[in-house]
Scaffold this active site. Structure first.
Site, PDB file in Angstrom:
ATOM      1  N   ARG A  53     -36.922  -5.105  14.212  1.00  0.00           N
ATOM      2  CA  ARG A  53     -37.450  -6.446  14.505  1.00  0.00           C
ATOM      3  C   ARG A  53     -38.761  -6.745  13.788  1.00  0.00           C
ATOM      4  O   ARG A  53     -38.944  -7.819  13.221  1.00  0.00           O
ATOM      5  CB  ARG A  53     -37.686  -6.617  16.017  1.00  0.00           C
ATOM      6  CG  ARG A  53     -36.483  -7.069  16.784  1.00  0.00           C
ATOM      7  CD  ARG A  53     -36.488  -6.471  18.162  1.00  0.00           C
ATOM      8  NE  ARG A  53     -36.277  -5.041  18.032  1.00  0.00           N
ATOM      9  CZ  ARG A  53     -35.077  -4.467  18.010  1.00  0.00           C
ATOM     10  NH1 ARG A  53     -34.007  -5.190  18.191  1.00  0.00           N
ATOM     11  NH2 ARG A  53     -34.923  -3.156  17.823  1.00  0.00           N
ATOM     12  N   THR A  54     -39.713  -5.834  13.864  1.00  0.00           N
ATOM     13  CA  THR A  54     -41.043  -6.174  13.365  1.00  0.00           C
ATOM     14  C   THR A  54     -40.994  -6.456  11.863  1.00  0.00           C
ATOM     15  O   THR A  54     -41.486  -7.478  11.394  1.00  0.00           O
ATOM     16  CB  THR A  54     -42.050  -5.056  13.700  1.00  0.00           C
ATOM     17  OG1 THR A  54     -42.021  -4.861  15.121  1.00  0.00           O
ATOM     18  CG2 THR A  54     -43.461  -5.434  13.285  1.00  0.00           C
ATOM     19  N   LYS A  83     -47.739  11.528  -2.655  1.00  0.00           N
ATOM     20  CA  LYS A  83     -48.467  12.302  -3.680  1.00  0.00           C
ATOM     21  C   LYS A  83     -49.926  12.524  -3.297  1.00  0.00           C
ATOM     22  O   LYS A  83     -50.705  13.049  -4.088  1.00  0.00           O
ATOM     23  CB  LYS A  83     -48.452  11.547  -5.015  1.00  0.00           C
ATOM     24  CG  LYS A  83     -47.091  11.176  -5.546  1.00  0.00           C
ATOM     25  CD  LYS A  83     -47.256  10.471  -6.905  1.00  0.00           C
ATOM     26  CE  LYS A  83     -45.987   9.814  -7.389  1.00  0.00           C
ATOM     27  NZ  LYS A  83     -46.247   8.910  -8.521  1.00  0.00           N
ATOM     28  N   ARG A 104     -47.075  -0.886   9.213  1.00  0.00           N
ATOM     29  CA  ARG A 104     -46.865  -0.051  10.411  1.00  0.00           C
ATOM     30  C   ARG A 104     -47.016   1.404  10.018  1.00  0.00           C
ATOM     31  O   ARG A 104     -46.571   1.828   8.951  1.00  0.00           O
ATOM     32  CB  ARG A 104     -45.467  -0.297  10.977  1.00  0.00           C
ATOM     33  CG  ARG A 104     -45.040   0.745  11.988  1.00  0.00           C
ATOM     34  CD  ARG A 104     -43.753   0.402  12.672  1.00  0.00           C
ATOM     35  NE  ARG A 104     -43.917  -0.675  13.627  1.00  0.00           N
ATOM     36  CZ  ARG A 104     -42.961  -1.081  14.446  1.00  0.00           C
ATOM     37  NH1 ARG A 104     -41.758  -0.511  14.425  1.00  0.00           N
ATOM     38  NH2 ARG A 104     -43.179  -2.050  15.307  1.00  0.00           N
ATOM     39  N   HIS A 132     -50.365  -2.976  19.002  1.00  0.00           N
ATOM     40  CA  HIS A 132     -49.280  -3.718  18.347  1.00  0.00           C
ATOM     41  C   HIS A 132     -49.559  -5.207  18.619  1.00  0.00           C
ATOM     42  O   HIS A 132     -48.827  -5.860  19.365  1.00  0.00           O
ATOM     43  CB  HIS A 132     -47.945  -3.253  18.948  1.00  0.00           C
ATOM     44  CG  HIS A 132     -46.721  -3.637  18.182  1.00  0.00           C
ATOM     45  ND1 HIS A 132     -46.735  -4.534  17.122  1.00  0.00           N
ATOM     46  CD2 HIS A 132     -45.420  -3.247  18.332  1.00  0.00           C
ATOM     47  CE1 HIS A 132     -45.489  -4.659  16.670  1.00  0.00           C
ATOM     48  NE2 HIS A 132     -44.685  -3.894  17.385  1.00  0.00           N
TER      49      HIS A 132
HETATM   50  C1  NCD Z   1     -41.743  -1.380  19.854  1.00  0.00           C
HETATM   51  C2  NCD Z   1     -42.664  -0.578  18.947  1.00  0.00           C
HETATM   52  O1  NCD Z   1     -42.317  -0.281  17.804  1.00  0.00           O
HETATM   53  O2  NCD Z   1     -43.721  -0.267  19.456  1.00  0.00           O
HETATM   54  N1  NCD Z   1     -40.746  -2.111  19.203  1.00  0.00           N
HETATM   55  C3  NCD Z   1     -41.060  -3.262  18.545  1.00  0.00           C
HETATM   56  O3  NCD Z   1     -42.019  -3.356  17.788  1.00  0.00           O
HETATM   57  N2  NCD Z   1     -40.288  -4.330  18.810  1.00  0.00           N
HETATM   58  C4  NCD Z   1     -41.263  -0.587  20.995  1.00  0.00           C
HETATM   59  C5  NCD Z   1     -40.453   0.645  20.771  1.00  0.00           C
HETATM   60  O4  NCD Z   1     -40.246   1.103  19.650  1.00  0.00           O
HETATM   61  O5  NCD Z   1     -39.984   1.190  21.781  1.00  0.00           O
END
Ligand code: NCD
Length: 305
Positions: A53-54, A83, A104, A132
């Site tokens: 999703r993100t 590297k 991320r 997040h």
């Molecule tokens: C979450 C995350 O990556 O922190 N998912 C997300 O970003 N939609 C939660 C998870 O991975 O459980």
């Protein structure tokens, strides 16, 4: 504001501005239309951790704004960090190519580190268990849409409050609003870290912690269910102690108020059964779609479009 690194840094006014802007983008997202607001701009998505999703919602957001995207979903394996390049140097270089970066990484503070080298805005798409902020913002957008307000309601966080960066971000953001009753339902070992409890109490909110899911289901206006994240635990044995502890099925969701909303950042493993998906209180797929509108708002605000 230059970067979006932490949910703690945002003021109530900034949060409300993102939500207002995201609301204007919701019809575009739902009708799958596009704009030309970001024409000629490029977003880079740098993902050192798995994501569905993100990353896709950031990329969809940029494309719906009329911009373009370059992406690496396997930074850990295939970028020059393999590297030995520092995040600072990667930030220095990539920011000379693109207009904005979303990233991320499993390490808390890593996105901030890359941002120190970057001359363009950097957005935190999750840094380990720490934060997040974009997920927190899309959660608030969804709460406002389905509960109608961001104050005077009962928020339940269920499952793993220790490692859930999503609920940490929700707490930091909601702490800026008034009169919210927080209930965290966890096994004692996965309790909400005290720093977040302190933030809430200092802001005048009430906080309760226990392990009785059935009681909390009846009281929630908003319930955020979480995945027990295998990748955050020191060992598989440790993970299996908690997996499957709190499962919401048809019987459980019936206990929730008719007007309440069940959220989950997703992915789910077994903590919400698929039979629950058609219940009107199940909002997690709408929540995931709202992520596109919120990320359109964030990108356009940071690029001053
Ligand atoms: C979450 C995350 O990556 O922190 N998912 C997300 O970003 N939609 C939660 C998870 O991975 O459980």
């Amino acid at each position: 504001m230059k970067h979006l690194l932490s949910s703690k840094d945002l003021t109530r006014e900034e949060i409300e501005r993102f939500i207002d802007r995201a609301e204007t983008f919701l019809p575009i997202v739902r009708e799958k239309r596009s704009l030309d607001l970001a024409k000629g701009k490029i977003l880079a998505t740098l993902f050192f951790e798995p994501s569905t999703r993100t990353r896709f919602s950031f990329e969809t957001a940029m494309l719906r704004l009329g911009g373009s995207v370059i992406s690496n979903a396997m930074m850990k394996e295939t970028s020059s960090s393999k590297k030995g390049e520092t995040l600072y140097d990667s930030g220095k270089t990539i920011s000379t190519y693109v207009n904005i970066i979303a990233m991320r990484h499993p390490q808390p503070g890593s996105v901030a580190e890359l941002s120190r080298g970057s001359e363009v805005p950097v957005i935190n798409g999750g840094d380990g268990p720490a934060d997040h902020p974009t997920q927190g913002l899309l959660d608030l957008l969804t709460i406002k849409e389905h509960v109608g307000r961001l104050e005077d309601f009962t928020f339940v966080g269920l499952g793993d409050m220790k490692y859930s960066r999503v609920v940490h971000a929700d707490v930091n953001l909601l702490s800026k609003f008034h009169s919210i009753r927080f209930i965290f339902v966890t096994p004692p070992e996965l309790a909400m870290p005290s720093e977040y409890i302190e933030v809430l109490q200092a802001a005048g909110h009430s906080v309760e912690q226990h392990s009785d899911m059935l009681k909390a289901l009846k009281e929630a206006d908003v319930l955020v269910q979480t995945r027990v994240q295998e990748e955050r635990f020191p060992s598989r044995e440790e993970y299996f102690k908690y997996k499957g502890l709190y499962v919401i099925g048809e019987e459980e969701i019936k206990l929730m108020k008719k007007t309440s909303a069940l959220l989950h950042p997703l992915p789910r493993v077994d903590e919400i059964l698929p039979q629950v998906d058609c219940d009107p209180r199940a909002k997690y797929f709408i929540q995931a779609q709202n992520g596109v509108a919120m990320r359109m708002a964030i990108i356009s605000e940071l690029l001053a479009l």
